[in-house]
Motif scaffolding. Sequence first.
Motif, mmCIF file in Angstrom:
data_model
loop_
_atom_site.group_PDB
_atom_site.id
_atom_site.type_symbol
_atom_site.label_atom_id
_atom_site.label_comp_id
_atom_site.label_asym_id
_atom_site.label_seq_id
_atom_site.Cartn_x
_atom_site.Cartn_y
_atom_site.Cartn_z
ATOM 1 N N UNK A 71 -35.854 -46.852 -33.710
ATOM 2 C CA UNK A 71 -36.440 -46.132 -34.126
ATOM 3 C C UNK A 71 -35.372 -45.484 -35.788
ATOM 4 N N UNK A 72 -35.472 -46.221 -36.450
ATOM 5 C CA UNK A 72 -34.223 -46.259 -37.734
ATOM 6 C C UNK A 72 -35.102 -46.212 -38.697
ATOM 7 N N UNK A 73 -35.133 -44.774 -40.191
ATOM 8 C CA UNK A 73 -36.377 -45.918 -41.363
ATOM 9 C C UNK A 73 -34.894 -45.462 -42.385
ATOM 10 N N UNK A 74 -34.580 -46.907 -43.224
ATOM 11 C CA UNK A 74 -33.575 -46.535 -43.756
ATOM 12 C C UNK A 74 -34.089 -46.923 -45.066
ATOM 13 N N UNK A 75 -33.777 -46.429 -46.068
ATOM 14 C CA UNK A 75 -34.483 -46.017 -47.776
ATOM 15 C C UNK A 75 -33.013 -46.833 -48.889
ATOM 16 N N UNK A 76 -33.132 -47.296 -49.255
ATOM 17 C CA UNK A 76 -31.533 -47.690 -50.308
ATOM 18 C C UNK A 76 -32.379 -48.255 -52.218
ATOM 19 N N UNK A 77 -31.793 -46.928 -53.190
ATOM 20 C CA UNK A 77 -32.313 -47.464 -54.033
ATOM 21 C C UNK A 77 -33.869 -47.118 -53.883
ATOM 22 N N UNK A 78 -33.643 -46.707 -53.951
ATOM 23 C CA UNK A 78 -35.924 -46.251 -53.733
ATOM 24 C C UNK A 78 -36.305 -45.924 -54.901
ATOM 25 N N UNK A 79 -37.584 -47.018 -55.141
ATOM 26 C CA UNK A 79 -37.975 -45.977 -56.223
ATOM 27 C C UNK A 79 -39.701 -46.010 -55.802
ATOM 28 N N UNK A 80 -40.404 -45.124 -56.137
ATOM 29 C CA UNK A 80 -41.578 -44.842 -55.632
ATOM 30 C C UNK A 80 -42.755 -44.710 -56.052
ATOM 31 N N UNK A 81 -43.828 -45.303 -56.828
ATOM 32 C CA UNK A 81 -45.190 -44.982 -57.428
ATOM 33 C C UNK A 81 -46.094 -45.631 -57.083
ATOM 34 N N UNK A 82 -47.641 -45.359 -57.718
ATOM 35 C CA UNK A 82 -48.533 -45.755 -57.754
ATOM 36 C C UNK A 82 -48.788 -47.430 -58.103
ATOM 37 N N UNK A 83 -50.180 -48.574 -57.483
ATOM 38 C CA UNK A 83 -49.559 -49.140 -58.098
ATOM 39 C C UNK A 83 -50.124 -49.386 -59.531
ATOM 40 N N UNK A 84 -49.670 -50.093 -60.545
ATOM 41 C CA UNK A 84 -49.980 -49.812 -62.079
ATOM 42 C C UNK A 84 -49.660 -48.581 -62.488
ATOM 43 N N UNK A 85 -48.851 -47.623 -62.529
ATOM 44 C CA UNK A 85 -48.093 -46.423 -62.618
ATOM 45 C C UNK A 85 -46.844 -46.539 -62.369
ATOM 46 N N UNK A 86 -45.723 -46.251 -63.619
ATOM 47 C CA UNK A 86 -44.765 -46.335 -63.187
ATOM 48 C C UNK A 86 -44.202 -44.928 -62.422
ATOM 49 N N UNK A 104 -41.920 -42.207 -59.836
ATOM 50 C CA UNK A 104 -42.573 -40.681 -60.102
ATOM 51 C C UNK A 104 -41.266 -40.404 -58.916
ATOM 52 N N UNK A 105 -40.233 -41.506 -58.423
ATOM 53 C CA UNK A 105 -39.415 -40.942 -57.522
ATOM 54 C C UNK A 105 -38.764 -41.767 -57.869
ATOM 55 N N UNK A 106 -37.037 -41.999 -58.186
ATOM 56 C CA UNK A 106 -35.813 -43.691 -58.962
ATOM 57 C C UNK A 106 -35.064 -42.683 -58.030
ATOM 58 N N UNK A 107 -34.358 -44.379 -57.476
ATOM 59 C CA UNK A 107 -32.842 -44.643 -56.851
ATOM 60 C C UNK A 107 -32.591 -43.588 -55.476
ATOM 61 N N UNK A 108 -33.633 -43.121 -55.232
ATOM 62 C CA UNK A 108 -33.500 -42.278 -53.533
ATOM 63 C C UNK A 108 -32.520 -43.422 -52.714
ATOM 64 N N UNK A 109 -31.712 -42.491 -51.175
ATOM 65 C CA UNK A 109 -30.926 -42.875 -50.626
ATOM 66 C C UNK A 109 -31.456 -41.902 -49.481
ATOM 67 N N UNK A 110 -32.402 -42.545 -48.324
ATOM 68 C CA UNK A 110 -32.700 -41.813 -46.890
ATOM 69 C C UNK A 110 -31.923 -42.729 -45.567
ATOM 70 N N UNK A 161 -35.507 -50.766 -51.278
ATOM 71 C CA UNK A 161 -35.927 -50.545 -49.924
ATOM 72 C C UNK A 161 -36.380 -49.616 -49.012
ATOM 73 N N UNK A 162 -36.822 -50.267 -48.366
ATOM 74 C CA UNK A 162 -37.651 -49.836 -47.315
ATOM 75 C C UNK A 162 -37.409 -49.701 -45.899
ATOM 76 N N UNK A 163 -36.368 -49.655 -45.078
ATOM 77 C CA UNK A 163 -36.494 -51.144 -43.324
ATOM 78 C C UNK A 163 -36.697 -48.972 -42.736
#
Length: 620
Positions: free
Chosen positions: A366-381, A383-389, A424-426
């Motif tokens: 039970x651990x969720x780790x995001x590093x340098x995460x950028x989020x987007x819908x497929x084929x689109x730029x 909307x979130x960049x560089x997130x660590x969580x 990455x999201x692990x």
Amino acid sequence: MTALSGADAPALPRDTAAATEPARVDAPWGSRDPLRRALALLDIDRSRVALSVTLGVLGLGSAVALAGVAAWLIARASQMPPVLELSIATVAVRTFGIGRGVFRYLERLVSHDVALRGMGALRTALYARLAAGRPEGTAAVRRGDLLARVGADVDAVGDAVVRGLLPAAVASVLGLGTVVAMGALLPAAGAALAACLLLAGVVAPWLAARGARITEQRAVAARASIASIALGLLDDPGALAVQGRTAPELAALRRSDAELADATDAGAGPAALASALGSLAVGIAVLSALLLGIPAVAAGSLTPVALAVVVLTPLAAFEATSVLPAAAIQVHRSRAAAARIMALLDEAEAGTVPDHHARGSTAVAPSLVARGLSCAWPGHPPVVTGLDLDLSPGRSIAVVGPSGTGKTTLLLTLAGLLPPHAGTVELGGVAVSSLSRDTAARGVALTAEDAHVFATNVLENLRVARGDVSPDEALDALRRAGLTDWLVGLPDGVDTQLGTDAQNVSGGERRRLLLARALVAPAPLLLVDEPGEHLDRATADLLVRDLLNQSATAPGTAARTAVDRARGVVVVTHRLTPLDAADEVVLLRDGRVEARGTHAELLCTHDGYRESLAREHDDD
């Protein structure tokens, strides 16, 4: 069950290729033929198919035998024989007349049972594969087109069995039997009948299929467009009216309907010729029997009574071939529908890998780790960049920011429903993208603002998250979600039936019902999108604070065998007042993390955060 759409989901263009272009169809009945692949998913019982064909042959065979015996009876009766000589033929006429209806009825029962069982199996396989496949495989497909593929297209594949393949099999067996019987009486007449049956049963269906192919090539985009536009007009007429888009949408619907009519007209010529060939083949068969039979009677090789049988029996034989042009059209339409279904499955399953990480264990770490995460819908730029969580049980994180900053897209990416654009999201040290949906769902539960509510009772809607939820657990989850007063007012408690997509409950009640569903899920990590939406401010703040305070515990195996554990929670909200209960607040703006820290720290260090909270208090 979560739909891949949200507040910051990009609007898909009307001419989305995945939705409107006809899928490529491989060589008919080859190993990659989509209809052959789709029929394999029907999981058809071959013994039932054989029974259906047998009953169909007996039904139409009774019709052929009835014609032959009736012809013999009429011709023989004209010769004034003793009455007893006609008694067997008289009984046979009655028997075949009754048998025709009985066998036809039984054949319909069996064939439709085969098709309906198959359609159920295909839908089950389709839903299971889409749920386990890549979410982005369906994200680019418009809702109306997706609904058509899992609805009408599945029905079309099932119709290939009832209206296409079974009639062809019956016609083949019956035609062969009739030709053999006629050949036994007059070989030349049998050969002529065989040629006419080929004309009516092969050439005419080929022409009909050609006409259908012309129609389908031009109509597939029009049908998809009609389904999508009509669903949009029915689903959200208010929003379209406010945006001034109702008239353009209606005009587009009329254009698509006109395109569909033009496509139908284009294929009418070959279809008409196919219909004419069927009637022409019957006439040629009867005329050939006369031209060949009369000299045979004159030569003494055929009796006058047998001539009547040879001439009249073929009329009934063509009953089996008369449905084959429609059967060929149905097979073609079913192949086009199967191509659309298999294209959807292939896209959803492309790039997926077997999930070996959950083998030998019952839960994901039970651990969720995001590093340098950028989020987007497929084929689109992005909307979130560089997130660590970092999220683990007992830790609460609030994500805030203006509308359209990618908060919903972030949750979908953390849950593994959208692939990371970068970073990455692990989950438990394993990339979420490499986990099956079942394994990921055991670790992370997502409550999206547009998740579906099913037209069943309250308890069964909660059991979507965990199938063994008891009524007492359901009551506790509803209480945690702030639905105690609502539940008291229900006539049958948790057994109360809800309307389609919860249309008979308010927006706030619907949102809290979805939250209660997430609370009964066994996942130790919970992602919640705007839990306070559609609620009054005081209730919304109480609900968000309750989530962030970790009052909800993770049920399921762990809760039954050990002490209840607090969940890890990520809450997306626009309210700042209750965020003093969060361990960390992440402020998003313009696609990046503008600030993060505890509620108290942001009040001291971030002027914008402090001013927003002050305005919120003034509004309250």
